[in-house]
Motif scaffolding. Structure first.
Motif, PDB file in Angstrom:
ATOM      1  N   ASN A  55      -3.398   0.123  -9.090  1.00 18.06           N
ATOM      2  CA  ASN A  55      -4.029  -1.194  -9.022  1.00 18.06           C
ATOM      3  C   ASN A  55      -3.006  -2.309  -9.285  1.00 18.06           C
ATOM      4  OD1 ASN A  55      -6.825  -2.339  -8.759  1.00 18.06           O
ATOM      5  ND2 ASN A  55      -6.245  -3.296 -10.691  1.00 18.06           N
ATOM      6  N   ARG A  78      -9.506   2.210  -3.420  1.00 13.13           N
ATOM      7  CA  ARG A  78      -9.996   3.590  -3.449  1.00 13.13           C
ATOM      8  C   ARG A  78      -8.779   4.501  -3.319  1.00 13.13           C
ATOM      9  NH1 ARG A  78     -15.206   5.300  -0.825  1.00 13.13           N
ATOM     10  NH2 ARG A  78     -15.413   7.330  -1.769  1.00 13.13           N
ATOM     11  N   VAL A 117      -3.785   5.009  -1.255  1.00 14.04           N
ATOM     12  CA  VAL A 117      -4.708   3.938  -1.645  1.00 14.04           C
ATOM     13  C   VAL A 117      -5.090   3.104  -0.425  1.00 14.04           C
ATOM     14  CG1 VAL A 117      -2.847   2.312  -2.267  1.00 14.04           C
ATOM     15  CG2 VAL A 117      -5.092   2.052  -3.318  1.00 14.04           C
ATOM     16  N   GLY A 119      -7.687  -0.527   0.298  1.00 12.77           N
ATOM     17  CA  GLY A 119      -8.516  -1.511  -0.372  1.00 12.77           C
ATOM     18  C   GLY A 119      -8.290  -2.916   0.126  1.00 12.77           C
TER      19      GLY A 119
END
Length: 131
Positions: A55, A78, A117, A119
């Motif tokens: 993140n 995600r 990842v 997003g």
């Protein structure tokens, strides 16, 4: 800046130090993020990066592009394929939408075994935006 604009790719070497430091910085003391033997006992071939580190790297990728005055408003990611030591994750992105002072960026991070990842990141831009 316009819809469809591509951000330059960012290559991030996945090191043991990055994985362990990210886990410690985010206070995630799960053994699978720092103890290779315990990670193997739990079915993983090695330690792997936690979601909070991912993140943070996604946020860094977007703010590096838009500059120090950009403010992250929403990061929705995600996870998929794990980030293991010795691999490289390549982050890519494209601007999905632009409104007055706000941009939404689609981000994808891939490593040697697949998509780590996916997003979107919503960012508030300073007056005048990004050139």
């Amino acid at each position: 800046m316009r819809e469809g604009e591509e951000l330059p790719p960012l290559e991030i070497p996945i090191t043991r130090t990055l994985i362990v430091a990210g886990a410690i910085a985010s206070r995630d003391y799960q053994d699978v993020h720092h103890d290779a033997e315990l990670a193997r006992q739990k079915g993983s071939p090695d330690i792997f990066m936690n979601i909070l580190t991912t993140n943070g790297l996604v946020g860094r990728y977007v703010t590096d592009h838009f500059g120090p005055d950009a403010v992250l408003r929403k990061v929705a990611i995600r996870l998929g394929a794990p980030n293991y030591p010795g691999d490289t994750m390549v982050l890519t992105g494209s601007v999905e939408s632009v409104a007055v002072g706000i941009a939404t960026v689609r981000v994808v991070g891939e490593n040697g075994i697949g998509r780590h990842v996916t997003g979107t990141v919503t960012v508030t831009l300073p007056p005048g935006g990004v050139s």
